[in-house]
Scaffold this motif. Sequence first.
Motif, PDB file in Angstrom:
ATOM      1  N   CYS A 161      -7.307   3.573  -3.296  1.00  9.07           N
ATOM      2  CA  CYS A 161      -8.429   3.059  -2.114  1.00  9.07           C
ATOM      3  C   CYS A 161      -8.638   3.741  -0.763  1.00  9.07           C
ATOM      4  O   CYS A 161      -7.034   4.153  -0.401  1.00  9.07           O
ATOM      5  CB  CYS A 161      -7.061   1.542  -1.838  1.00  9.07           C
ATOM      6  N   CYS A 202      -5.616   2.135   1.701  1.00  9.80           N
ATOM      7  CA  CYS A 202      -4.351   2.089   1.592  1.00  9.80           C
ATOM      8  C   CYS A 202      -4.013   2.653   0.244  1.00  9.80           C
ATOM      9  O   CYS A 202      -2.035   3.218   0.705  1.00  9.80           O
ATOM     10  CB  CYS A 202      -3.300   0.888   1.115  1.00  9.80           C
ATOM     11  N   CYS A 212      -9.653  -4.995  -2.344  1.00  9.81           N
ATOM     12  CA  CYS A 212      -7.840  -4.348  -2.343  1.00  9.81           C
ATOM     13  C   CYS A 212      -7.489  -4.800  -2.232  1.00  9.81           C
ATOM     14  O   CYS A 212      -6.804  -6.040  -1.027  1.00  9.81           O
ATOM     15  CB  CYS A 212      -7.868  -3.129  -1.659  1.00  9.81           C
ATOM     16  N   CYS A 224      -4.780  -4.311   0.257  1.00  9.28           N
ATOM     17  CA  CYS A 224      -4.562  -3.680   1.941  1.00  9.28           C
ATOM     18  C   CYS A 224      -5.671  -4.944   2.485  1.00  9.28           C
ATOM     19  O   CYS A 224      -6.099  -4.950   3.928  1.00  9.28           O
ATOM     20  CB  CYS A 224      -4.649  -2.655   2.370  1.00  9.28           C
TER      21      CYS A 224
END
Length: 146
Positions: A61, A64, A110, A113
């Motif tokens: 990601c 994060c 995600c 996050c």
Amino acid sequence: MSDHGHATPTTATGDQELPATEDEWRARLSPERFAVLRQKGTEPAGSGDLLHVAGSGVFTCGGCGAELFSTSDKFESGSGWPSFTRALAEGIIEEHDDRSYGMRRTEITCARCGGHLGHVFPDGPRPTGLRYCVNSLSLEFQPAEG
Ligand code: FE
């Protein structure tokens, strides 16, 4: 509040504390990444750095660092965005009904996050029949070692 109890696979950066506000996200991310990950933007088709990658590895990601996709599940969809038949593991991607722009689509984010990744469509190849259509700007590529 900590989510370290989750089984979500993360990279070293994935263990960083997450920004608490959108202002903090804006400070952490490039303007291009912020527009996609936090404001649900879409990069122009064919523009992404990760449309084609050499070798095998994992896509994390861009917000994060959570590990989201593998080159093993990447395929050439012809859409102009990196495409995958599945996520790297269960529970690391969340799906949301998206009725924006007069369409009915399934947004993917995600799970760690909340960053916007793209959409998942039911027109992918075997073995899943799914096409996770993801912005390069939502991802980073971590080449496998060796
Ligand atoms: Fe994330």
